[in-house]
Design a protein around this motif. Structure first.
Motif, PDB file in Angstrom:
ATOM      1  N   ARG A   1       0.867  -1.191   0.000  1.00 18.83           N
ATOM      2  CA  ARG A   1       0.000   0.000   0.000  1.00 18.83           C
ATOM      3  C   ARG A   1       0.890   1.223   0.000  1.00 18.83           C
ATOM      4  O   ARG A   1       1.837   1.290   0.786  1.00 18.83           O
ATOM      5  CB  ARG A   1      -0.874   0.022   1.253  1.00 18.83           C
ATOM      6  CG  ARG A   1      -2.090  -0.811   1.128  1.00 18.83           C
ATOM      7  CD  ARG A   1      -3.298  -0.158   1.824  1.00 18.83           C
ATOM      8  NE  ARG A   1      -4.302  -1.187   2.006  1.00 18.83           N
ATOM      9  CZ  ARG A   1      -4.534  -1.788   3.162  1.00 18.83           C
ATOM     10  NH1 ARG A   1      -3.891  -1.425   4.229  1.00 18.83           N
ATOM     11  NH2 ARG A   1      -5.433  -2.733   3.245  1.00 18.83           N
ATOM     12  N   LYS A   2       0.552   2.145  -0.877  1.00 22.18           N
ATOM     13  CA  LYS A   2       1.364   3.363  -0.984  1.00 22.18           C
ATOM     14  C   LYS A   2       1.373   4.104   0.358  1.00 22.18           C
ATOM     15  O   LYS A   2       0.365   4.114   1.062  1.00 22.18           O
ATOM     16  CB  LYS A   2       0.767   4.263  -2.067  1.00 22.18           C
ATOM     17  CG  LYS A   2       1.676   4.438  -3.264  1.00 22.18           C
ATOM     18  CD  LYS A   2       1.123   5.449  -4.213  1.00 22.18           C
ATOM     19  CE  LYS A   2       2.157   5.716  -5.284  1.00 22.18           C
ATOM     20  NZ  LYS A   2       1.668   6.656  -6.258  1.00 22.18           N
ATOM     21  N   ASN A   3       2.516   4.708   0.658  1.00 18.64           N
ATOM     22  CA  ASN A   3       2.679   5.552   1.841  1.00 18.64           C
ATOM     23  C   ASN A   3       2.441   4.823   3.172  1.00 18.64           C
ATOM     24  O   ASN A   3       2.196   5.456   4.191  1.00 18.64           O
ATOM     25  CB  ASN A   3       1.758   6.784   1.796  1.00 18.64           C
ATOM     26  CG  ASN A   3       2.011   7.605   0.552  1.00 18.64           C
ATOM     27  OD1 ASN A   3       3.147   7.680   0.106  1.00 18.64           O
ATOM     28  ND2 ASN A   3       0.965   8.175  -0.017  1.00 18.64           N
ATOM     29  N   GLU A   4       2.501   3.507   3.135  1.00 22.68           N
ATOM     30  CA  GLU A   4       2.330   2.764   4.398  1.00 22.68           C
ATOM     31  C   GLU A   4       3.715   2.438   4.963  1.00 22.68           C
ATOM     32  O   GLU A   4       4.593   1.991   4.214  1.00 22.68           O
ATOM     33  CB  GLU A   4       1.570   1.465   4.118  1.00 22.68           C
ATOM     34  CG  GLU A   4       1.182   0.706   5.361  1.00 22.68           C
ATOM     35  CD  GLU A   4       0.396  -0.552   5.008  1.00 22.68           C
ATOM     36  OE1 GLU A   4      -0.759  -0.675   5.434  1.00 22.68           O
ATOM     37  OE2 GLU A   4       0.944  -1.422   4.292  1.00 22.68           O
ATOM     38  N   ASP A   5       3.931   2.643   6.225  1.00 23.57           N
ATOM     39  CA  ASP A   5       5.229   2.327   6.819  1.00 23.57           C
ATOM     40  C   ASP A   5       5.223   0.860   7.259  1.00 23.57           C
ATOM     41  O   ASP A   5       4.823   0.521   8.372  1.00 23.57           O
ATOM     42  CB  ASP A   5       5.484   3.258   8.019  1.00 23.57           C
ATOM     43  CG  ASP A   5       6.913   3.123   8.536  1.00 23.57           C
ATOM     44  OD1 ASP A   5       7.592   2.158   8.107  1.00 23.57           O
ATOM     45  OD2 ASP A   5       7.338   3.967   9.345  1.00 23.57           O
ATOM     46  N   ARG A   6       5.679   0.010   6.366  1.00 23.98           N
ATOM     47  CA  ARG A   6       5.618  -1.438   6.616  1.00 23.98           C
ATOM     48  C   ARG A   6       6.479  -1.816   7.816  1.00 23.98           C
ATOM     49  O   ARG A   6       6.108  -2.687   8.599  1.00 23.98           O
ATOM     50  CB  ARG A   6       6.097  -2.214   5.389  1.00 23.98           C
ATOM     51  CG  ARG A   6       5.258  -2.004   4.155  1.00 23.98           C
ATOM     52  CD  ARG A   6       5.880  -2.717   2.975  1.00 23.98           C
ATOM     53  NE  ARG A   6       5.820  -4.168   3.082  1.00 23.98           N
ATOM     54  CZ  ARG A   6       4.812  -4.921   2.636  1.00 23.98           C
ATOM     55  NH1 ARG A   6       3.777  -4.342   2.057  1.00 23.98           N
ATOM     56  NH2 ARG A   6       4.830  -6.228   2.761  1.00 23.98           N
TER      57      ARG A   6
ATOM     58  N   ASN B   1      10.961   0.496  -4.490  1.00 24.00           N
ATOM     59  CA  ASN B   1      12.086   1.154  -3.817  1.00 24.00           C
ATOM     60  C   ASN B   1      12.622   0.425  -2.596  1.00 24.00           C
ATOM     61  O   ASN B   1      12.938   1.053  -1.576  1.00 24.00           O
ATOM     62  CB  ASN B   1      11.675   2.566  -3.386  1.00 24.00           C
ATOM     63  CG  ASN B   1      12.175   3.563  -4.391  1.00 24.00           C
ATOM     64  OD1 ASN B   1      13.177   3.317  -5.045  1.00 24.00           O
ATOM     65  ND2 ASN B   1      11.445   4.661  -4.521  1.00 24.00           N
TER      66      ASN B   1
END
Ligand code: SF4
Ligand code: SF4
Length: 469
Positions: A253-258, A308
């Motif tokens: 998910r975009k912008n999620e801090d995994r 990334n």
């Protein structure tokens, strides 16, 4: 982690039927390297029977006439020990490589993988398209497009199988004879044509239908993996520590801090599964089906690049490397294999150089006793077999008795020629004065000469009556 992958192989579905694999077309760094390696190997495979050194075919395995050439050296059945040693060396070499680097041979060098992945599969991508298009075509009814594509594919597969069968035959009967047969026309050698068509059918069956099943079910080397691999073997592996994190894999998910959420780097995109030609999920760990083709490494690297994250979530690594960050070490097992391999190669090279150019066998004619001739002369009759292992004729060949005073008489001539790579055989008589014999079964030493040069020595028993001793 789901464990059901252990209960069945990836290409059999729940009903026990074949689950056809439609692998995505691989692309990436390793795939490019593998392509170049495969070009080199394909040239080697196709050229070896047609390339000659000193007039000898580079590689030939003429089982029917029991003539073998390895790297231009002719081998005869009498050299069988050398052949066996070279086979043992090959097996240990592969075992050594397997212990150290897993199934690197399967992924990079095995003819099955080379032909399947680098020839037939690429033709399939060219005709049928990539994975999605192939699945659609498979499900689609038999319309004009499907019939055209299928007929084209089957025809091209057949032609390539036929070509491979011809090359295979060149290894078996020799390229000169194959070319001769081709120029004579197929009808002049019907039995060879039938064999050729049988080989073609086998290759077609393997590459058009049986495919990865060869590696999974049929190949004995694949079955040996379980015993050869250990935690230090470098294989194509999923870094489960990095991929799963504390809370497992999770879709991207975009912008999620995994990291903050404790999820690993695997985004569960299934691309590594889709690209796998044996239909497995490498994230389940090392499996029997994995031929270490590196397609999943390339695919996962592409995904990591896109989101990334560092590449190498799937990479060449050992279990210890993933679990303990351990570097590759030369283990005692590897040292042992390497030592045995070095000794065997030394023995093999020594034997190769000590091998005589001419092999001589002189045997008493079975069932024949001695003959007593005038002047106290005893005569024995023998058959001789001379094998010329070189690629030049050996002229002016004659025999001389080296151990006793006496005479060797050839039946029809005094000297003869042994043609290159041929066998010369005939009958000879040895006559010795009885006073020169020391028993009723003397061992004779016989020299084989080419002109005045002694080229080989051999021995034979000489029978004489007891009362004369
Ligand atoms: S390709 Fe990489 S990220 Fe995607 S599922 Fe496989 S291991 Fe996970
Ligand atoms: S798991 Fe990866 S390396 Fe193994 S066969 Fe599948 S794609 Fe190739």
């Amino acid at each position: 982690m789901e464990e059901n992958f252990r209960d069945s192989i990836g290409t059999i579905n729940e009903e026990g039927k074949r689950a056809w694999v439609f692998p995505k077309k691989p692309s990436g760094r390793y795939y490019e390297y593998r392509k170049w390696v495969s070009y080199g190997l394909l040239i080697f495979l196709f050229a070896s029977p047609f390339f000659k050194i000193n007039g000898n075919q580079f590689l030939m395995f003429n089982v029917l006439e029991r003539r073998f050439n390895i790297f231009g050296f002719p081998f005869w059945p009498q050299d069988f020990h050398l052949f066996v040693i070279s086979m043992i060396i090959g097996v240990i070499f592969i075992a050594l490589f397997t212990v150290a680097f897993g199934r690197i041979f399967c992924g990079w060098m095995c003819p099955q993988t080379i032909f399947m992945e680098m020839v037939f599969r690429r033709i399939e991508y060219w005709i049928d398209g990539d994975r999605g298009a192939q699945i659609r075509l498979d499900k689609q009814s038999w319309n004009a497009e499907k019939i055209r594509k299928r007929l084209l594919k089957w025809f091209v597969f057949f032609v390539i199988s036929f070509l491979i069968a011809n090359v295979f035959l060149a290894y078996l009967i020799g390229s000169d004879r194959l070319i001769q047969y081709v120029s004579d026309g197929p009808l002049a050698h019907m039995s060879t044509l039938v064999s050729l068509l049988i080989f073609t059918a086998v290759f077609y069956f393997v590459f058009a239908w049986f495919r990865e099943q060869v590696c999974i079910i049929a190949c004995p080397y694949g079955r040996m993996q379980g015993v050869l691999l250990d935690n230090k073997s470098i294989v194509v592996a999923y870094d489960h520590k990095r991929g799963e994190g504390e809370n497992g894999r999770k879709k991207f998910r975009k912008n999620e801090d995994r990291q903050a959420l404790g999820h690993g780097d695997c985004i569960d995109c299934f691309q590594c599964v889709n690209v796998c030609p044996t239909g497995i999920d490498i994230r389940n760990g090392t499996q029997l089906e994995c031929v270490n083709c590196t397609a999943c490494i390339d695919e996962c690297d592409t995904i990591m690049e896109k989101i990334n994250l560092p590449k190498g979530l799937i990479r060449y690594a050992s279990e210890d490397n993933i679990e303990k960050k351990a570097k590759f070490t030369f283990t005692p097992r590897l040292k042992g294999y390497a030592a045995v391999l070095t000794i065997l190669i030394g023995v093999f090279i020594g034997m190769l150089f000590l091998r005589n150019d001419l092999e001589a066998n002189i045997l008493r004619l079975p069932g024949q006793l001695y003959e007593h001739k005038e002047g106290n002369i005893i005569s024995n009759v023998y058959t001789y077999k001379l094998i010329n292992k070189t690629s030049r004729n050996i002229d002016n060949v004659s025999f001389k008795l080296l151990s006793h005073k006496g005479q060797i008489n050839l039946v029809s001539f005094d000297s003869f020629q042994v043609p290159a790579q041929e066998l010369a055989e005939g009958t000879l008589f040895i006559e010795i004065n009885n006073s020169a014999l020391s028993g009723d079964k003397d061992k004779l030493k016989i020299g084989v000469y080419s002109g005045d040069d002694l080229i080989e020595t051999t021995s034979a028993r000489f029978l004489a009556p007891r009362s004369y001793n």
